[in-house]
Motif scaffolding. Sequence first.
Motif, PDB file in Angstrom:
ATOM      1  N   LYS A 180     -22.503 -36.105  27.163  1.00 52.55           N
ATOM      2  CA  LYS A 180     -21.199 -35.887  27.797  1.00 52.55           C
ATOM      3  C   LYS A 180     -20.238 -35.233  26.799  1.00 52.55           C
ATOM      4  O   LYS A 180     -19.505 -34.286  27.134  1.00 52.55           O
ATOM      5  N   ASP A 181     -20.226 -35.731  25.574  1.00 52.60           N
ATOM      6  CA  ASP A 181     -19.336 -35.154  24.565  1.00 52.60           C
ATOM      7  C   ASP A 181     -19.688 -33.697  24.277  1.00 52.60           C
ATOM      8  O   ASP A 181     -18.801 -32.845  24.155  1.00 52.60           O
TER       9      ASP A 181
ATOM     10  N   LEU B 246     -21.247 -31.585  26.288  1.00 53.90           N
ATOM     11  CA  LEU B 246     -20.897 -30.773  27.457  1.00 53.90           C
ATOM     12  C   LEU B 246     -19.412 -30.450  27.462  1.00 53.90           C
ATOM     13  O   LEU B 246     -19.010 -29.314  27.747  1.00 53.90           O
ATOM     14  N   THR B 247     -18.589 -31.417  27.148  1.00 51.42           N
ATOM     15  CA  THR B 247     -17.148 -31.185  27.103  1.00 51.42           C
ATOM     16  C   THR B 247     -16.805 -30.099  26.097  1.00 51.42           C
ATOM     17  O   THR B 247     -15.927 -29.256  26.339  1.00 51.42           O
TER      18      THR B 247
ATOM     19  N   CYS C 230     -18.969 -27.571  37.052  1.00 49.38           N
ATOM     20  CA  CYS C 230     -18.168 -28.323  36.079  1.00 49.38           C
ATOM     21  C   CYS C 230     -16.830 -27.611  35.876  1.00 49.38           C
ATOM     22  O   CYS C 230     -16.693 -26.749  34.991  1.00 49.38           O
TER      23      CYS C 230
ATOM     24  N   GLU D 233     -29.841 -39.609  31.461  1.00 45.12           N
ATOM     25  CA  GLU D 233     -28.614 -39.348  30.714  1.00 45.12           C
ATOM     26  C   GLU D 233     -28.003 -38.017  31.120  1.00 45.12           C
ATOM     27  O   GLU D 233     -26.785 -37.880  31.227  1.00 45.12           O
ATOM     28  N   THR D 234     -28.851 -37.016  31.377  1.00 47.59           N
ATOM     29  CA  THR D 234     -28.337 -35.711  31.808  1.00 47.59           C
ATOM     30  C   THR D 234     -27.581 -35.830  33.126  1.00 47.59           C
ATOM     31  O   THR D 234     -26.469 -35.341  33.273  1.00 47.59           O
TER      32      THR D 234
ATOM     33  N   ALA E 218     -20.178 -36.985  34.969  1.00 50.91           N
ATOM     34  CA  ALA E 218     -18.929 -37.369  34.326  1.00 50.91           C
ATOM     35  C   ALA E 218     -18.014 -36.178  34.071  1.00 50.91           C
ATOM     36  O   ALA E 218     -16.801 -36.345  33.906  1.00 50.91           O
ATOM     37  N   VAL E 219     -18.567 -34.966  34.042  1.00 49.80           N
ATOM     38  CA  VAL E 219     -17.743 -33.787  33.735  1.00 49.80           C
ATOM     39  C   VAL E 219     -17.676 -32.787  34.887  1.00 49.80           C
ATOM     40  O   VAL E 219     -16.962 -31.780  34.797  1.00 49.80           O
TER      41      VAL E 219
ATOM     42  N   ALA F  56     -24.280 -37.724  32.550  1.00 48.22           N
ATOM     43  CA  ALA F  56     -23.321 -36.953  31.766  1.00 48.22           C
ATOM     44  C   ALA F  56     -22.727 -35.826  32.584  1.00 48.22           C
ATOM     45  O   ALA F  56     -21.517 -35.548  32.507  1.00 48.22           O
ATOM     46  N   VAL F  57     -23.561 -35.164  33.376  1.00 51.11           N
ATOM     47  CA  VAL F  57     -23.055 -34.069  34.214  1.00 51.11           C
ATOM     48  C   VAL F  57     -22.099 -34.608  35.261  1.00 51.11           C
ATOM     49  O   VAL F  57     -21.043 -34.018  35.536  1.00 51.11           O
TER      50      VAL F  57
ATOM     51  N   GLY G  15     -23.536 -41.223  25.987  1.00 51.92           N
ATOM     52  CA  GLY G  15     -22.273 -40.567  25.684  1.00 51.92           C
ATOM     53  C   GLY G  15     -22.393 -39.292  24.878  1.00 51.92           C
ATOM     54  O   GLY G  15     -21.470 -38.467  24.874  1.00 51.92           O
TER      55      GLY G  15
END
Length: 412
Positions: A247-248, A250-251, A302, A273-274, A280-281, A277-278, A244
């Motif tokens: 992801k946070d 990146l946001t 994104c 994880e990369t 997810a956004v 996370a990508v 997480g």
Amino acid sequence: MSEATKKTQREFFTTRTVAEALAGFRPDHRAPVETVPLAEALHRVPAADIPSPHALPGFVKSTVDGYAVRAADTYGSSDGLPSYLDLLGAVRMGAAPEVTVRPGGCAAMPTGGVLPDGADAVVMVEYTAETMPGTIEVTRPVAPGGGLVRADEDVAAGAPLVPAGRPLRAPDLGLLAAAGVTSVAVHARPRVAIISTGDEVVPPATVELSAGQVRDATASALAGLVADAGGEPVIAGIVGDEPGALKDRLTEVLADADLVVVSAGSSVGARDETAGAVAAVGAVWCHGLAIKPGKPTLLADCGGIPLIGLPGNPLSALVVFGQVGVPLLWRLSGCETPPPVPSTRAQLSRDLASAAGRLDVVQVRLWDGVAEPVFGPSALLSVLTRADGYLVVPEPATGLDAGTEVEVMLYR
């Protein structure tokens, strides 16, 4: 962005060639437009053609020192049979002529001076002599228009001084200045957020390293590549491998970036994880490039902002960013065709093996017209610092033989 951009999880392990990436991963996003003074415009990319407010040079001017004449008065002139003209006056630089050239007459003319009425050419001073006060001998004929430039020969009124989409060069700035253009609307330098990942990565200022820790070398090197390509690097810190966290981050950075670059840690977990996370956004365009070094590369859109997920090894990360990231950065700057990289030709010192369908980027040293490959693990930045440039083994090739003439892209 193409339809391929909209694909999601199923693209994660789809390997694309570098050629496919350059042709297909073409985000529509551009850096915003800003107006900058001419003195700050070098290498910036105009957002639109810049038209000339008037013709340049704006008047008929001489390109040589000599004498303004009626060309017909010089026809047949030679060393053995010169023409003789009456000297009627002289043209001063920076002022309108006060003399009119009549048949059989001439006026002294400096380079850059305004052509006086009645004249239609300038004969070079080398082909003249003042045989007596007030009389000029001419030994070479001149055609109408000789020794002159037209009032609109440099640029016609309303014609583009410089085109959109091409970085401004020093001569461009000179032409803009000649037309009285003192500020230009250009694309802003793209903001490139650089995120490093991995529990083992620590800031460069860390004095003592614990076992397994490495200082973040890639972010500083990427920032240099970004700045060299006209971007504005933003070091966005180091993110650990905890779920997480990336992801946070990146946001956060996507709200104020034109391009996001994620430099993965060296662990497999960080790369996983990369990718998650990508996803997810944004939408992953590809996860894997057919390039050596640098295969575990991720490209994504994104919300309109492009993202590049780079390998964790520094050499691989820098090679991939040079091949894919730099052209993308120029595109974000409004430049469709990146400026050419300085290069030279050399003979390969040894055989190079490769695999068909994969682009191999090989570091080389140059000496006496020979390109000597520099090998080493992709974790070692010293491989790059020891190289003078690199060569590319194209995707269709299965290798290059010793003695092959190759093009070496030079590091500046």
